[in-house]
Each structure stands twice: as C-alpha cells, then as structure tokens.
Design a protein around this motif. Structure first.
Motif, PDB file in Angstrom:
ATOM      1  N   LEU A 300      40.516  38.535  39.499  1.00  0.00           N
ATOM      2  CA  LEU A 300      41.003  39.146  38.256  1.00  0.00           C
ATOM      3  C   LEU A 300      39.681  39.171  37.189  1.00  0.00           C
ATOM      4  O   LEU A 300      39.568  40.255  36.439  1.00  0.00           O
ATOM      5  N   ALA A 301      38.652  38.100  37.450  1.00  0.00           N
ATOM      6  CA  ALA A 301      37.581  38.480  36.277  1.00  0.00           C
ATOM      7  C   ALA A 301      36.828  39.656  36.710  1.00  0.00           C
ATOM      8  O   ALA A 301      36.395  40.274  35.805  1.00  0.00           O
ATOM      9  N   ALA A 302      36.658  39.976  38.118  1.00  0.00           N
ATOM     10  CA  ALA A 302      35.861  41.324  38.478  1.00  0.00           C
ATOM     11  C   ALA A 302      36.554  42.468  37.712  1.00  0.00           C
ATOM     12  O   ALA A 302      36.020  43.432  37.209  1.00  0.00           O
ATOM     13  N   PHE A 303      37.755  42.468  38.118  1.00  0.00           N
ATOM     14  CA  PHE A 303      38.424  43.516  37.395  1.00  0.00           C
ATOM     15  C   PHE A 303      38.590  43.794  35.999  1.00  0.00           C
ATOM     16  O   PHE A 303      38.135  44.874  35.441  1.00  0.00           O
ATOM     17  N   ARG A 304      38.642  42.721  35.261  1.00  0.00           N
ATOM     18  CA  ARG A 304      38.474  42.803  33.829  1.00  0.00           C
ATOM     19  C   ARG A 304      37.056  43.100  33.499  1.00  0.00           C
ATOM     20  O   ARG A 304      36.884  43.873  32.332  1.00  0.00           O
ATOM     21  N   ILE A 305      35.930  42.801  34.202  1.00  0.00           N
ATOM     22  CA  ILE A 305      34.664  43.000  33.695  1.00  0.00           C
ATOM     23  C   ILE A 305      34.452  44.480  33.894  1.00  0.00           C
ATOM     24  O   ILE A 305      33.865  45.345  33.130  1.00  0.00           O
ATOM     25  N   VAL A 306      34.891  44.977  34.982  1.00  0.00           N
ATOM     26  CA  VAL A 306      34.816  46.528  35.216  1.00  0.00           C
ATOM     27  C   VAL A 306      35.394  47.317  34.148  1.00  0.00           C
ATOM     28  O   VAL A 306      35.380  48.111  33.396  1.00  0.00           O
TER      29      VAL A 306
END
Length: 397
Positions: A300-306
């Motif tokens: 989730l964190a990776a998706f939100r950062i992108v």
C-alpha cells in the motif's frame, strides 16, 4: 482529595459514610468491652464517649481535609488517653486518618500527627500519670511502649505502601492514557495521509480534465466528452476509496471490506494518468532471491508513493511524460519516479503535504525517500522500503 465543588446527585458516593460509621461503631463497642477487662482504668463516661464519637466522626471529612482530620483524631485520642480511659480500638481513628493523609500526599502531616500520639502516650504513661486520672494509677511498663512503637511503625508502613501502590496505579493509568493518545494521533495521521493520497490524485486528474473540457467545449465536443468521461471515472473511484476509508472508521474491529490498493494496480494508475494527459512508462522487475509477494502494508505504501509522485508530475511539471521504475529485491522494494520537467509553479489546488506524506509512509516502514531536482533537469522521487519494516510496524502498533 481536593474539594471538587458543591455536592451533586452523587454526593453520597463521594462522602465515606459507610466506612466512617463502621470505624466509629467499632471504636464505641470495642472500648465498651475493653472497659470490662480493665477495671483499674477510669470508667467510660459521657466525655469519653464524646471523644470517641469525635475521633470517629471527623473521618467523614478525611478525603476533603486529610491534614485537619489526622490532627483532629490525634488530639481526640490524646485527650482520651489523658482521661485514663480504657485502652481499646481508639487508635483505629488515628490509623485511618494517617492512611488518608498519606494517600493524599500529606506525608509530613501524617507522620507528625502519629508521632505526636506516640510521644503523648509516652509522657502520659511515664511522667504525667501522677496528675491525671484514674486515682492510684501507676506508670506504664516500658515494654508496653515497644508495642505502641510497633503499632506506630506498622500504621506508617502500611500507609506508605498504600501510597506507593496508588502512585504506581496512577503512573500506569497515565501511561495507558498516553499510549492511547499516541495511537489515536497515529491513526489520525494515517487517515489524513490516506485521504490526501486518495483525493489529491483524483482531484488533480479532474482539475486537468475539467480545464481540457472547458477549452474544447465549443471547438471539439468529442474531446470534451472524453474529458468529462475521465472526470466521471476519476470521481467515481475517489468516492469508492473514500467510502472504504470511512467504512473502516465506522467498523474498526472488522476487516476491511475491500483489499487495500497495491503495486498490482499500477496499470490503473497509468490509465488515470493518461486521462490527465500524462504518458507513463513502467519498468518493473523482480531480482533473484526476492519474495514472490510483499507485505500488504508495504504494498500500500509503495502504491501511494508512486500515486503521489505522479500526481505531483501532473500538478507541477511541464513534462507530459513520466517513468516509473520498480525493483523487488531480496530485502527491500525500490521505487523511482522521474519526469523531465520543467516545473510549472502551478499548485493546482495542492496543499503541499504530498512529499511530507510520502516521507511519513516510508519512515513508518523504516525506509528512506529522496525527492528533488535532477542534475540534468526534471524531478526525481526515489524510495527504498525494507521488507521487514511492515512486520516491525505491526509490532509497534
């Protein structure tokens, strides 16, 4: 306990009626029975009973005025001893008053009052007995003073132990309250981050497409229709994700009704960016030794950062192209989002919290994130998220 205003509907609960009546009754009845076994002492008269009632009755105020009460019980007991009346449970009033005073934090007053009772008993029993009733009395044996001293020490020790225990409970309650406040603050921050990430991207797409639609409304109705269709799709998705966040808030004990987004939804993100006029190239690879799946929190964190990085490209960059690079390593997931710039300086309604939110997400997982202009122009966001950071985050919570 300090005075907390005039009594309200629960005043019977705040006043220690029951314990005061019990202590006073024990003192009266116990002294009456003790008088039968001590015929050499002065008989209980009206004055003696008044002293017992006073010593027990003032305990009713021990929570509001502990210092005054412990001294009042000490004076009443000394007058009782000076009258030569029978020994009995009269010292119980001093013990209860001392306990209340120490529990309220008035240690010196309690020690002084109990010490005064002991010194007064010593003087009455060994020096003043000649001048006090009963007639033909004699000095008290010194061995008796050892018993009184042991009683004094026992009362003080129990009171101090109760105070320490009460302070420990207070510290534990304060620590639990602080931990609860910290968890609430972390949850509010998480919700704020999630809502920002959900809304910022979709509203940026809507903002861009609304501008396109207004510009082409008269000249190219078909393109304007496409822009409106993109706006409808983006707003629908944003509403769905906001509804999911709110549902999780309303039912905190239940599992989420829909899975949290992850890097597997990058194609959807690319499609949304295309609707905003941005072309996105994705380069994703899994290195040898990398796990087949990443923890949900990290995903989730990776998706939100992108997502936030692409939103910033739409808002602030003059470039219409962006490159997303994802590398799944044995111990971490590395992300990089590049655009060729230049910066437009347009805020597009942004709050300036995007980069801060990305850093908070990375820091919560023990990762790092760098964002800034590239040496050859454009802008780059790069992040490294360790795979064990998600487990550590769950343990901290």
């Amino acid at each position: 306990m300090p005075y907390d205003g005039p009594p309200g509907p629960g005043w019977l609960v705040r006043w220690p009626w029951v314990s005061t009546l019990v202590v006073t009754g024990v003192m009266l009845a116990g002294s009456h029975f003790a008088a039968h076994g001590q015929p050499e002492r002065a008989p209980l008269d009206v004055f003696a009973r008044v002293l017992l009632l006073v010593a027990g009755g003032v305990l009713l105020w021990r929570r509001r005025h502990p210092v005054a009460v412990v001294w009042a019980t000490a004076v009443a007991v000394l007058l009782y001893l000076g009258g030569g009346y029978p020994y009995g449970p009269v010292f119980l009033a001093v013990a209860v008053g001392c306990f209340a005073a120490i529990a309220a934090g008035h240690r010196r007053a309690a020690w002084a009052a109990v010490g005064t009772v002991w010194v007064g008993h010593l003087l009455i029993g060994h020096w003043w007995w000649r001048y006090l009733p009963p007639a033909h009395d004699h000095a008290a044996p010194w061995a008796e003073e050892l018993g009184v001293a042991a009683w004094v020490l026992a009362v003080l020790a129990v009171s101090e132990l109760a105070l320490n225990r009460r302070q420990q409970w207070a510290r534990e309650r304060a620590e639990r309250a602080q931990a609860a406040r910290r968890r609430a603050d972390e949850e509010r921050l998480r919700i704020a981050r999630e809502l920002h990430d959900v809304l910022a991207h979709s509203i940026s797409v809507i903002n861009v497409q609304a501008g396109v639609g207004l510009a082409l409304l008269d000249s190219d109705r078909e393109q304007a229709r496409t822009a409106l269709t993109t706006i409808k799709a983006a707003s629908k998705e944003a509403l769905g994700e906001v509804r999911q966040v709110l549902d999780n808030l309303r039912t905190p004990g239940d599992a989420p009704r829909a899975p949290a987004p992850g890097l597997d939804r990058l194609p959807e993100l690319v499609e949304q960016a295309r609707g905003a006029g941005l072309t996105v190239e994705v380069d994703s690879a899994r290195e040898p030794g990398a796990p087949s799946a990443v923890p949900p929190g990290l995903d989730l964190a990776a998706f939100r950062i992108v997502q936030e990085a692409l939103t910033n490209v739409v808002r602030h960059s003059g470039s219409r192209r962006a490159r997303v690079r994802v590398r799944y390593g044995p111990g971490e997931v590395r992300l990089r989002v590049d655009d060729d710039g230049p910066a437009t300086g347009q805020e597009a309604g942004g709050s300036g919290n995007g980069l801060a939110g990305m850093r908070e997400r990375a820091a919560a997982l023990g990762g790092t994130i760098e964002a800034g202009p590239r040496a050859d122009g454009g802008f780059r966001v790069s992040a490294a998220l360790p795979l064990d950071g998600s487990r550590q985050l769950r343990e901290d919570r």
